[in-house]
Design a protein around this motif. Structure first.
Motif, PDB file in Angstrom:
ATOM      1  N   SER A 102       0.835  -1.211   0.000  1.00  0.00           N
ATOM      2  CA  SER A 102       0.000   0.000   0.000  1.00  0.00           C
ATOM      3  C   SER A 102       0.868   1.260   0.000  1.00  0.00           C
ATOM      4  N   THR A 103       1.980   1.251   0.749  1.00  0.00           N
ATOM      5  CA  THR A 103       2.887   2.410   0.712  1.00  0.00           C
ATOM      6  C   THR A 103       3.503   2.544  -0.680  1.00  0.00           C
ATOM      7  N   LEU A 104       3.901   1.412  -1.266  1.00  0.00           N
ATOM      8  CA  LEU A 104       4.496   1.454  -2.613  1.00  0.00           C
ATOM      9  C   LEU A 104       3.519   2.068  -3.605  1.00  0.00           C
ATOM     10  N   LYS A 105       2.246   1.760  -3.428  1.00  0.00           N
ATOM     11  CA  LYS A 105       1.239   2.311  -4.322  1.00  0.00           C
ATOM     12  C   LYS A 105       1.167   3.833  -4.174  1.00  0.00           C
ATOM     13  N   ARG A 106       1.142   4.304  -2.918  1.00  0.00           N
ATOM     14  CA  ARG A 106       1.121   5.766  -2.717  1.00  0.00           C
ATOM     15  C   ARG A 106       2.409   6.415  -3.239  1.00  0.00           C
ATOM     16  N   MET A 107       3.501   5.670  -3.181  1.00  0.00           N
ATOM     17  CA  MET A 107       4.780   6.180  -3.701  1.00  0.00           C
ATOM     18  C   MET A 107       4.843   6.155  -5.238  1.00  0.00           C
ATOM     19  N   GLY A 117       1.417   9.020   5.382  1.00  0.00           N
ATOM     20  CA  GLY A 117       0.414   7.981   5.606  1.00  0.00           C
ATOM     21  C   GLY A 117       0.983   6.644   6.036  1.00  0.00           C
ATOM     22  N   GLU A 118       2.306   6.514   6.179  1.00  0.00           N
ATOM     23  CA  GLU A 118       2.871   5.214   6.563  1.00  0.00           C
ATOM     24  C   GLU A 118       2.428   4.862   7.979  1.00  0.00           C
ATOM     25  N   THR A 119       1.680   3.763   8.103  1.00  0.00           N
ATOM     26  CA  THR A 119       1.232   3.327   9.432  1.00  0.00           C
ATOM     27  C   THR A 119       2.337   2.486  10.071  1.00  0.00           C
ATOM     28  N   PHE A 153       5.139   0.144   8.251  1.00  0.00           N
ATOM     29  CA  PHE A 153       6.573   0.217   8.560  1.00  0.00           C
ATOM     30  C   PHE A 153       7.088  -1.169   8.945  1.00  0.00           C
ATOM     31  N   GLU A 154       6.285  -1.915   9.723  1.00  0.00           N
ATOM     32  CA  GLU A 154       6.724  -3.254  10.132  1.00  0.00           C
ATOM     33  C   GLU A 154       6.849  -4.204   8.937  1.00  0.00           C
ATOM     34  N   GLU A 155       6.041  -3.947   7.906  1.00  0.00           N
ATOM     35  CA  GLU A 155       6.209  -4.763   6.685  1.00  0.00           C
ATOM     36  C   GLU A 155       7.578  -4.500   6.041  1.00  0.00           C
ATOM     37  N   THR A 156       8.059  -3.265   6.173  1.00  0.00           N
ATOM     38  CA  THR A 156       9.401  -2.972   5.657  1.00  0.00           C
ATOM     39  C   THR A 156      10.443  -3.754   6.451  1.00  0.00           C
TER      40      THR A 156
END
Ligand code: 5AD
Ligand code: SF4
Length: 439
Positions: free
Chosen positions: A269-274, A309-311, A315-318
């Motif tokens: 989801s973060t990659l998508k926003r990026m 927006g990073e929850t 972050f833990e997925e990173t």
């Protein structure tokens, strides 16, 4: 007799900028300028600037003002690179003593801009828009190292990741012909270079304008030039990373055991926003190809923490991606809002303190994984490219094919020369480097 013209040039930022500066220095020398080591000794003071993070523009203006105050009248100032392209002619307003502002896509016009400067013009701007098709190729590159050298194969960027200034500062993606890249690599080999590093913002997005070679075929062709022992390439974009790149590393010994593949985040989801155009799973698929290689290919990456927006869960997925991949090095940064970029309008609600905590947590975990991984290398025999010496300690410094720093004790009283290659047994490890003895 002609008056001697002198210049001082300081470089900030990435390898692309370092190499651009080598080309700028060569061009200036060709125009009759000699390089000096201090701003005091120079007639023309140049800063090749970076705007990837932080308050880069502010830092450049502070630096210009501080230098200006210290120096005698009559010196000329020039701002080059990414801050120049980003701020444009506004630089003349904020620092009126600056007479040259040029982005990297205009360096091919430097001889003409220098002539105008010498004729007394006060405000010279080289600010090509994003659409230029031109690349900056020159045979007068003043490379700073005699054995290991860069070659730009593709300039600019068309990816438009939401956080990134590069598409705005370096123009559209444009590749050099493989014929001209190979000619430059051959000239380097003939003058004693043994290591070539191919550069591009997205090096593996390379498309030969003559259609003769794919990126993987270009890698093979450079690596097969007589005299070239090591070929590296950076930076690769996951979206354009294909299996044939791994296949060619497997097949051609001179290609190094290293891929730098920035993931930026382990959360889809973060990659998508990026706007990165790949998912966590697609990234891990590419890592799988690399890990299936016959060769021990080292993998390194870049991470941005605290993107808007990073929850905590994202972050833990990173962190979990880093644990899964076991990178040999991670370059991690706190998200920094940049002018003109799409992410600028997203709500950047994560406090700086929280970004700092995430960054530190990530670096601490990575350090422990790296410590364990580097320890596994103890006892291996590796080839090291000698870069220098620490005479006091009687130690030789160099780099492995994986791009890991390795300091070693020589086998006899004569230290191997920079530019030579040594076989070394790894005897000790640290989280970021190895120690060994020549065998
Ligand atoms: N904020 C923080 N880090 C950034 N990078 C690029 N843009 C930004 C930004 N706005 C990082 C990315 C990239 C590396 C060169 O710099 O991780 O891969
Ligand atoms: Fe900095 Fe990016 Fe420009 Fe390199 S291309 S100098 S990293 S802003």
């Amino acid at each position: 007799m002609a008056v001697e013209k002198t210049f001082f040039l300081e470089t900030f930022g990435c390898q692309m900028n370092v190499h651009d500066s080598e080309k700028v220095i060569g061009t200036l020398q060709q125009q009759g300028y000699s390089q000096v080591e201090t701003e005091e000794a120079a007639d023309l003071i140049l800063y090749n600037t970076c705007s990837i993070r932080d308050k880069a523009e502010q830092k450049v203006f502070n630096r210009l003002n501080d230098t200006k105050k210290l120096l005698k009248q009559g010196k000329r100032f020039g701002v080059l690179g990414c801050v120049a392209q980003q701020e444009g002619e506004a630089i003349f307003e904020r620092a009126p003593y600056v007479s040259l502002v040029s982005g990297s896509a205009s360096y091919r016009k430097l001889p003409e801009m220098l002539a105008r400067l010498e004729a007394g013009e006060k405000r010279i701007a080289g600010l090509d828009d994003r659409q230029t098709d031109e690349t900056f190729e020159t045979e007068f590159t003043a490379r700073s190292n005699k054995y290991r050298g860069y070659i730009t194969i593709i300039e600019g960027c068309d990816k438009f990741c939401a956080y990134c200034v590069v598409p705005y500062t370096r123009g559209k993606e444009r590749s050099r012909t493989s014929t001209s890249v190979l000619a430059e690599a051959r000239r380097m080999a003939e003058s004693g270079y043994t290591e070539v590093q191919l550069l591009g913002q997205n090096v593996n997005s390379y498309r030969d304008p003559e259609g003769k070679r794919s990126f993987a075929e270009l890698l093979a062709a450079v690596a097969e030039i007589a005299g070239i022992r090591r070929v590296r390439f950076t930076t690769s974009h996951p979206r354009d990373f294909t299996q044939d790149i791994v296949d060619v590393i497997d097949a051609v010994p001179a290609l190094c055991n290293h891929v730098h593949l920035p993931v930026q985040s382990g959360s889809t989801s973060t990659l998508k926003r990026m706007q990165r155009e790949y998912t966590r799973e697609q990234y891990l698929e590419r890592i799988g190809w690399i890990k299936q290689s016959q060769r021990p290919i080292s993998i390194t990456t870049d991470i941005i923490v605290g993107f808007p927006g990073e929850t905590v869960a994202e972050f833990e997925e990173t962190l979990s991606l880093l644990e899964t991949v076991q990178f040999d090095a991670v370059f991690a940064f706190k998200y920094s809002p940049r002018p003109n970029t799409p992410a600028l309008v997203m709500i950047d609600a994560i406090p700086d303190e929280e970004k700092g905590k995430r960054l530190q947590a990530l670096l601490d975990r990575q350090r422990e994984w790296q410590r364990a991984n580097y320890t596994k290398r103890i006892g291996q025999i590796v080839e090291v490219a000698v870069e220098g010496h620490n005479a006091q300690r009687g130690q030789v410094n160099g780099r492995t094919s994986e791009n890991i720093t390795l300091n070693f004790a020589p086998s006899g009283p004569i230290l191997p020369a920079p530019g030579s290659y040594a076989q070394v047994e790894v005897t000790q490890s640290f989280p970021n480097s190895l120690v060994g003895r020549a065998v």
